[in-house]
Structures are given as C-alpha cells and as structure tokens.
Design an enzyme around this catalytic site. Structure first.
Site, PDB file in Angstrom:
ATOM      1  N   VAL B  33     -22.561  14.192 -28.988  1.00  0.00           N
ATOM      2  CA  VAL B  33     -22.666  13.073 -29.921  1.00  0.00           C
ATOM      3  C   VAL B  33     -22.128  13.524 -31.282  1.00  0.00           C
ATOM      4  CG1 VAL B  33     -24.266  11.440 -30.942  1.00  0.00           C
ATOM      5  CG2 VAL B  33     -24.785  12.477 -28.750  1.00  0.00           C
ATOM      6  N   GLY B  36     -16.839  13.200 -32.516  1.00  0.00           N
ATOM      7  CA  GLY B  36     -15.697  12.432 -32.992  1.00  0.00           C
ATOM      8  C   GLY B  36     -14.760  11.937 -31.902  1.00  0.00           C
ATOM      9  N   LYS B  37     -15.295  11.705 -30.703  1.00  0.00           N
ATOM     10  CA  LYS B  37     -14.449  11.223 -29.602  1.00  0.00           C
ATOM     11  C   LYS B  37     -13.828   9.875 -29.916  1.00  0.00           C
ATOM     12  CE  LYS B  37     -17.607  10.964 -26.626  1.00  0.00           C
ATOM     13  NZ  LYS B  37     -18.648  11.351 -27.581  1.00  0.00           N
ATOM     14  N   SER B  38     -14.687   8.924 -30.293  1.00  0.00           N
ATOM     15  CA  SER B  38     -14.185   7.570 -30.527  1.00  0.00           C
ATOM     16  C   SER B  38     -13.194   7.556 -31.674  1.00  0.00           C
ATOM     17  CB  SER B  38     -15.348   6.618 -30.814  1.00  0.00           C
ATOM     18  OG  SER B  38     -16.193   6.546 -29.688  1.00  0.00           O
ATOM     19  N   ASP B 110     -13.061   7.041 -22.214  1.00  0.00           N
ATOM     20  CA  ASP B 110     -13.876   7.520 -23.337  1.00  0.00           C
ATOM     21  C   ASP B 110     -15.308   7.550 -22.827  1.00  0.00           C
ATOM     22  OD1 ASP B 110     -14.942   8.151 -25.765  1.00  0.00           O
ATOM     23  OD2 ASP B 110     -14.761   6.129 -26.604  1.00  0.00           O
ATOM     24  N   GLY B 113     -21.596  10.702 -24.913  1.00  0.00           N
ATOM     25  CA  GLY B 113     -22.012  12.055 -25.235  1.00  0.00           C
ATOM     26  C   GLY B 113     -23.459  12.327 -24.898  1.00  0.00           C
ATOM     27  N   GLY B 473     -59.854   2.664   7.540  1.00  0.00           N
ATOM     28  CA  GLY B 473     -60.451   2.660   8.880  1.00  0.00           C
ATOM     29  C   GLY B 473     -59.475   3.056   9.968  1.00  0.00           C
ATOM     30  N   SER B 542     -49.134   7.146   5.440  1.00  0.00           N
ATOM     31  CA  SER B 542     -47.681   6.874   5.461  1.00  0.00           C
ATOM     32  C   SER B 542     -47.285   5.691   4.571  1.00  0.00           C
ATOM     33  CB  SER B 542     -47.171   6.664   6.887  1.00  0.00           C
ATOM     34  OG  SER B 542     -48.011   5.822   7.633  1.00  0.00           O
TER      35      SER B 542
END
Lengths: 300, 636
Positions: B33, B36-38, B110, B113, B473, B542
């Site tokens: 995060v 700075g990818k975007s 894209d 993060g 039972g 079960s």
C-alpha cells in the site's frame, strides 16, 4: 510460423469465453444493442460455433426511442444470420407514457432500460446474458470480471467478485442468480474499429457522417428522428453533416459534426479527437461514480 | 487521444496496418500500500497520451476535491475507479488498463496491495508476462514485497521489474538504491532459478525514468521503464511444447459434421497430425482445422479453432486432444501448490469441485503436507489453509484427468477449487506431479465377494446412519433397533461416536476439520462392514451435509439409510443426559454442535424420527418397518 497479432489474441479469447457460456450455462442469451460493439460480439458468436449456429437467442431491450435505422438494421441482421430475436419493451412504461422529453433522461433510462432489462431476464429466466461492455469505457468497468455475478435482485457486489485466473471461469450459480458475461472486456475502442475493418463487419449507417436534421437540446445536438420530438424543438432543426460515436435513444445521443464517411475516416477522426467516447452519453455527465451506482442497481 | 503520429493524418490505412501488427505485452503491477502503483499507471497512461481531454478535466477537478497532491494532478485517481476506493485512498480490486505505444500494445493488471486482496493479485499474475514490483525507496523490501514476488513467481512469471519508487524522497541516493537491490537479490535467489530481474530507480510522481532516462539518476545505466516494456522479449514458450487442446464444445450442426472446438493450450497442429483423445487414449488423425473464414493449414497455441478427425472416436467436453507422439499423462491423484482464496478455511477431507481447462471433477483435498512462509520461503507446519495462505497438499479426484505440470503449461496444470454449497471460487491450484499411489495399489479381487458374505449370513447389508444433535437419542434408538434386529437373527454392529473416539479416532478433536476426518474414517469403516455383509448402525452427530453425502456416495445404491433424529435443541438441552450442554453453555467445551458449532439438518433423509412424541422403542419399530418395506430384511 506466423505470430498472433493483438487482434488475433483478442478474438481467440472472446471465442473461448462465448463457447464456455454455451457449454456450461442452462439458458444463455446475447443482449444485442445494435451498436458497433454488439456488431462485433455478434460476429464473434457466429465464428465461435461455425459451422453450427450459436445455441442462444438475441435479445434487444427496446426503449421505443431508438433510432429508426437501428430497428431496421436489427431486424434485417437477425434474419440474415438466422438468430431468434427477442424484443422486450417495458409495457408499463409505454402505458405511462415514459419518454426522455416528458420525463428526462434519468427516469426514462431507469424505467425503459434498467427496469426493462430486469423484467426481460426474469421473464425468460436467463441464467447468463452476454453484454458488449469493455473495460476501457469507464473506470468502474475496468474492475469488472469477465463473468460478473448478479444476485437474484440483479445487484452487482464489487467486493464479492470471483477471482478469474488464466482462462478458467467458474460459471456456477445458485437458484435465481445470474451472470453477465463480457466477451469484449479486454478490447479497446480502437481494437473494435480495427476489427470491424479487418473483418468487414456491417454497422448501422448512423456511425458514418451524412447530412441529417439536428436540433440543439440541453447543449447537445440531437437528431430529429420522428415527430414525438416536441414541435417547438423540431421547428429549430437545421441540416448538418453529423455522425454518432455511440448509438442509443435518439434524444439522448449527441451527434458530432463530422465528414467522416468511411471506416478509415472514422478511425482517423477518433485518433485525432480529444474527447472520450462516453461523453456523448447523457448518463455519465451528472456525477463521478454514477456508472458504478447504476451497475449496482442492475444497469448493464 | 493525442497520438503524435503523422501517419494518422497523412496515411491512415498505413497507420492501421502498422498498428494491427504490434505485439502484445501483459504485465502486472504489485506492491505494498502507498508504494505508488496507481500513480505509476496513471503516469504511463498520461505520458503515452492515452488520456482524453474530458478525462483530464475531470481528473483535475477530482484532484482538487479528493486528491492527495495539493494543486497537482493526482494520477492515482485516474485508475482508482470505485467510489469506496477513492474515499479510502486504496486500490481494492484488480483493474485492467490498456495503452499502446509505437512499438507495442499493453494490458496492465493493477492489483491491490492489501493483504486481504492477495487472491486478486494472483488472478492478475496468472495471465501476465512481466511483473512490476513496486518498492518504496524509503522503506525497502517489506513483507508484502516478498509475498508478492513469491506469488508472481509461483504463478509462472519469470521477468520482474524491481521498481524502486519515490527516489525523489531520498534525494536519488545510489547507496540506498544499491542496498535495496542487494536485499532483493538475496531473497530472489530462493524464488526461481530462471528469474530475470531488472531493477529501475524511479519517481512515478515526478516522471523520473518512466518514459525516458532522467538526469537525477545519472549513476544508473539501465533502461527506463518504458524502454524495458517496449523491448523485453515476449517469446511464447507454449509454442515449443507438445500440442494440447482442451475440448470446450463438441460441434455437431448435423449428422455429417462432428468437430471439437477449443482454444489451443500448447504447441501447433496441422491436418494429418496424429492426435490422442485423453483420458481415453484413443488415436486418430486431424482431418481439418475449421474456422468461419476457411480451413487453416496450421493452428498455434492461443488460437480458438474447431478440429475434425478421421475417425469417430469418443471425445467430449473436458477431454483433451494431445499430440500422439508426446501425449499428456493422466492421473486422479496429484501433489499441488494451493493458494487459499476464501475466508472459510480449507477443510481437509472435504470434497470440492475442481475445474481445470474445460473439465470439472470432484476432488478431495487432503490435509496440507506443509505451508510456505512467504517471508522466509521455509516450510511451516499447517493443518489447514486460511485466506491468502499457500501450502503444498495432495488431492484425490473422482476420475482421472489429463494434465501437465503447471511449470510446463499454465492451462494444463492450473486449476480452481469451487465450494459446492456457495459456488464461490475458494482456491487456486498448481499441479506439480501425479502421485503414483493410485495406479500402483490395485484393488485385490476376492473370490469370496461381498454378496457371498451377505448370503452366508442370510441377509442384505445396509448402513443405518443416525444423525442429530448431541442428546437427541441417536444411540438409544440405535440400541433399541439393534435388539430387534438381533432377535430376528440378523448380524449387526453399531459404530457409536463416543466409542470410536476412544480408539480409532482418539487423535481427533472437534474443530470443523477434525469433524470431517472423523466422519471420513467412520464412513469407510461402515463401508467395510457392509462389504462383510453386516447391517451397520452408525450413531454420529455428523453435523455437515457434505460429509453425510460423502458417506452416502461410498455405499452401494439403496444400502445407505439416513435417519434424522430430529430433536429440537431446547429438548436435547433439557435432557442433557451427559451434562455436556451445561458445560458448553458455561464455555468449558468449545465447538459444541448446536451451541457454537453449526448443525446442518438433512434435506431429504430416508427417515425422520420425532423423539418428542415417540419413545425410542416406537422409533426403532418405525425404522424396522421401513427396512421391511424396502426388502432389506429378506434373505441375502
């Protein structure tokens, strides 16, 4: 050995997607909007199953306000290709006289398009519907999966999308749910035009420039297509050389002044132009994020 | 679009011709995060002039409203599409972006993060040729960076750009850059031997080393990011591997045409080539490669085609057409690497749907052999896999399928796992190799078979499966029924939950995973007992439908009788014969069915017993009546 070009790869991916739906879904339908993207999608469907016919019908959600040329084109094309064509109209809206001039674009689109589409999908119980949307059209589309799941109420939840690794698609749905499938997800506007040119695909003549009667309505040039346009507006009509970059309801589709009369002209104009394709549509203009809201509510 | 190509104006047809024959590169951007990818992608689109003026106008107004860059353009806003993302300032989902330069077309994934969106990153990586790993120059290699490099390498990406971003904030220090690069190489050595790494110092915000080399980093002699992306070779290694095509759809327009439609996953094919249909192994020769625009003389990996064969061999959706000289292997047991993508952890022993290519089968996922710590790449013990965890496990399929190892072919060795109840995609798997166990352990054919054993006892075998809450039972009714059967001279045995847990299942607790294994073992014991000709009474809570279904599937048709002992929780809790509910309510017992662990009632049991209005003896009579009616009490 020749390498595959960008268009070859896009085509192969789309054929794979279309076949996968036909093989795995119970009751698919192809939504046909008569526009250029629909024309490409239809062409791909014919290719995917050749020499068989595509094993699903076409459906057009008709708002009753489409250009007349679109309707003629639609009927002729479906017949030529041998498709079953379903046309759905929201009869409640017709009865209430809903239209863009009387009710405005928001109400008209909601009632005659969004609501009508939900009605149609519910009526025929389609579990899968192909749409021609592309990821490059709009920001929220960029994040949508190729197989996009809708709840029984047709809502899209962007946070609950399924991962789609490789070309393996999980098509399984629960009772009442449906999936919208976008075989053109990875195509761009330029790819579409180039493919239309390469494959010689016929499109509605409205895309090409011609002298047409237009009036200025809310700052946009729109075409006079019939006499439902209010008389006082119609009387202002002038003839201009125009064409349309997208096709929809004629009162909501802005014309652009142009002399581009051939495919090459159109592509040239597009490459040199400075506004994006959706600007001619009235829907997006109101606020940022409006398309995402509409999608969550079930707009295609 | 403001492309500066004179050809657009002077000779559009020539321009289109040129543009049509560009190659395609798919890449993924990932990182922590705020790395700075975007911003980087926004910058690439902006510098490639892929932003229209109206988009630029709304970008400028948005930048002022919600941007984080003051009066400057916030490029991240261009790609952070969803409203929620804009508000929180993070990229939630994988977004696909498209742009082109003079040399190439690009599809960018894209990816998020945040740790909880690792699965989306894996999705983006699965189709990418190149990975751009974003690193904040001030922070260096973080846990996230390690995980992301590991995932991209796991999914088969061999070309990596180490994008050391925000260099402007450390004054373009070469020393800091070198330290980060060294750090990464030390880590990457363990990822894959054939990894090609290109480190690039950059500032996405300032546009340094993005589309061209900048003076700020005169000490750096490598390419700019765009130079690298435009020139990195994208040889499709699938072309040089043996032919494979998963059959998606059998094309039968009429009785005279039978074609097999699919997208070629590997290799090339020509009419006259010998192929095998797997798993059957039947051979034939390719007759035609049919497309709507005419037959092809050759088709290659990546193309979607329809193939017809010389012979009418059996081949349907999910089968794979393969090169006859170099066919794929077939197996029903695999070792695989698994990335878990669901908030509900993996339940070892549970059956999931497995989809690979066009084939969907049922797969039992066994307990992981080990998990993988993405920081150290060391093996760590793991009993299950949680969301975003990676582990190595084995799977058993209900039928054999053709495959290649994932590292040889993504399409032939990559699969998804689907939860059968929710239909969610819960896991992503990569086949490593087949286990030979399945083919080597043959069933021992017995001369004295199960019907002989039953006949000897003068009865028909059956499994009466009592399910219901603790204290409902089940055991009391089973006991009463066994007395009645015994009195009729029937050979019976009761498997009781509490008793079995003292011996066979003493190593199991009460977590969901252990409950699944508990039932798997008991169901198999019951199966052996019915093979021995016995009438077996199984008395187990079960709680899960899928495990009871698994037990049902093990038995011969008509031999499994599900008896739902339907006692409301309030009644069972009032009885509280063993005092367990009191302890559970007091928090002394964890994972107690009905209190803090779910019970899924049967949807269509053979018998439903109302214990409020019936005594155990009456209930036993009802069951006996049912068995008589079904002919289960007649001689063997």
């Amino acid at each position: 050995m020749k390498n595959l070009t960008h268009l070859d790869r896009l085509e192969a991916e789309s054929l794979h997607i279309i076949r996968e739906v036909a093989a795995e879904c119970e009751n698919p339908v192809m939504l046909y909007s008569v526009g250029k993207d629909s024309a490409v999608m239809l062409h791909l469907a014919m290719k995917a199953f050749y020499p068989s016919r595509p094993p699903f019908p076409l459906m057009h959600v008709d708002t009753t306000w489409k250009f007349r040329e679109m309707i003629e084109f639609r009927d002729r094309k479906a017949k030529e290709l041998g498709f079953d064509l379903l046309v759905h109209v929201n009869e409640d809206g017709v009865r209430d006289g809903v239209g863009p001039f009387s009710h405005g674009s928001a109400v008209h689109t909601d009632v005659m398009k969004t609501l009508a589409l939900k009605q149609a999908l519910d009526k025929y119980k389609f579990d899968a519907a192909f749409g021609g949307a592309r990821r490059d059209e709009e920001k929220s589309r960029a994040k949508e999966r190729i197989f996009s799941f809708r709840s029984a109420e047709h809502r899209w939840d962007p946070k609950r999308q399924r991962p789609e690794p490789w070309n393996v698609y999980n098509t399984r749905i629960n009772q009442g749910e449906s999936v919208r499938v976008f075989p053109l997800s990875n195509w761009t506007e330029l790819d579409i035009w180039q493919y239309i040119r390469r494959e010689n695909i016929e499109i509605v003549p409205l895309y090409f420039a011609a002298p047409r009667p237009v009036v200025n309505w809310n700052g946009v040039d729109i075409m006079v297509d019939d006499d439902r346009m209010p008389e006082e507006l119609r009387s202002t009509a002038v003839t201009k050389s125009v064409r349309f970059r997208t096709l929809g309801c004629y009162p909501l589709t802005g014309a652009v002044e142009s002399t581009a009369a051939t495919l090459e002209d159109i592509i040239q104009e597009m490459l040199l132009t400075t506004t994006s394709e959706r600007q001619g549509r009235v829907i997006d203009a109101d606020q940022s994020g409006s398309m995402e809201k509409k999608k969550q509510e079930g707009y295609f | 679009m403001r492309l500066n190509d004179d050809l657009i104006e002077s000779d559009i047809a020539a321009y289109l011709e040129k543009h049509e024959h560009k190659s395609l590169l798919r890449f993924i951007t990932c990182g922590s995060v705020d790395d700075g990818k975007s911003t980087l992608i926004g910058r690439l689109l902006y510098d490639a002039k892929m932003i229209f003026e109206d988009q630029l106008a709304s970008l400028e107004s948005d930048s002022k409203k919600v941007g984080t860059q003051g009066e400057n353009i916030d490029f991240a806003l261009l790609v952070d599409g969803l409203t929620a993302e804009r508000e929180q300032g993070i990229t939630i989902d994988v977004a696909y972006r498209f742009f082109a330069t003079e040399k190439r077309k690009f599809i960018v994934a894209d990816t998020p993060g945040h740790e909880q969106y690792t699965r989306n990153m894996a999705t983006g990586a699965s189709t990418a040729d190149v990975a751009i790993l974003m690193v904040d120059a001030r922070k260096g290699i973080l846990t996230q960076t390690r995980r992301h490099s590991f995932i991209t390498s796991l999914l088969g990406i061999r070309k990596v750009v180490l994008a050391i971003n925000k260099m402007d904030l450390i004054n373009y220090s070469q020393q800091a850059y070198d330290d980060i690069v060294d750090d990464f190489y030390a880590f990457a050595d363990e990822l894959a031997t054939d990894l090609e790494i290109q480190p690039i110092p950059m500032s996405a915000l300032e546009g340094v080393n993005i589309t061209s080399k900048s003076n700020e980093t005169d000490w750096y002699d490598g390419p700019s990011l765009m130079d690298y992306l435009e020139t990195v070779p994208v040889g499709d290694r699938r072309l040089n591997t043996p032919f494979r095509m998963p059959v998606q759809w059998v094309n039968r327009p009429n009785l005279d045409f039978r074609g097999f439609s699919g997208q070629i996953a590997a290799g090339t094919i020509q009419p006259g080539d010998r192929v095998k249909s797997m798993p059957s192994g039947k051979q034939s020769t390719v007759q035609r490669i049919v497309t709507a625009t005419g037959d092809l003389e050759q088709a290659i990996a990546g193309q979607s085609v329809t193939i017809t064969l010389d012979d009418e061999i059996d081949c349907s959706r999910g089968d794979v057409l393969v090169s006859a000289e170099d066919p794929s292997e077939v197996s029903d047991q695999f070792q695989a690497r698994l990335l878990w993508m669901s908030e509900t952890p993996l339940l070892p022993g549970r059956r999931y749907l497995l989809k690979m290519g066009a084939k969907t089968v049922t797969a039992t996922v066994n307990a992981p052999k080990y998990g993988i710590d993405v920081n150290t790449l060391n093996d760590v013990p793991a009993k299950t896999l949680e969301l975003n965890q990676i582990g190595v496990t084995t799977l058993s399929l209900d039928q054999a399928i053709p495959y290649d190892p994932y590292d040889v072919n993504r399409e032939m060795g990559g699969f998804i796992l689907i939860d059968r109840m929710t239909n969610d995609t819960v896991g992503l798997g990569l086949v490593d190799f087949a286990l030979r166990r399945a083919s080597n352990i043959h069933w021992q054919a017995m001369d004295v078979d199960r019907s002989a054993l039953a006949e000897q006892k003068g009865q028909k075998p059956a499994v009466l499966w009592f399910t219901g809450l603790s204290g409902s039972g089940k055991s009391t009714i089973a006991n009463a029924l066994q007395k009645l059967l015994f009195a009729q001279g029937k050979h019976t045995f009761t498997l009781d939950g509490d008793n079995v847990r003292h011996g066979l299942n003493r190593d199991l607790g009460f977590t969901d995973a252990d409950r699944v294994e508990n039932i798997r073992r008991v169901a198999n014991v019951a199966r052996l007992m019915s093979d021995a000709g016995l009438i077996t009474l199984v008395s187990f809570i079960s709680p899960f439908r899928s495990e009871r279904q698994m037990a049902r599937n093990l038995m011969a048709d008509g031999e499994f009788i599900e008896v739902y002992v339907d006692t409301p929780l309030s009644v069972a809790e009032d009885r509280d014969v063993k005092g367990l509910y009191k302890k559970a309510r007091a928090g002394e017992i964890k994972n107690f069915t009905g209190i803090d662990s779910p019970y899924e009632p049967p949807r269509a049991p053979e018998l439903r017993i109302d214990t409020v209005n019936n005594s155990p003896e009456e209930a036993a009579e009802v069951i006996l009546g049912f068995m008589r009616e079904k002919g289960l009490l007649n001689g063997g």
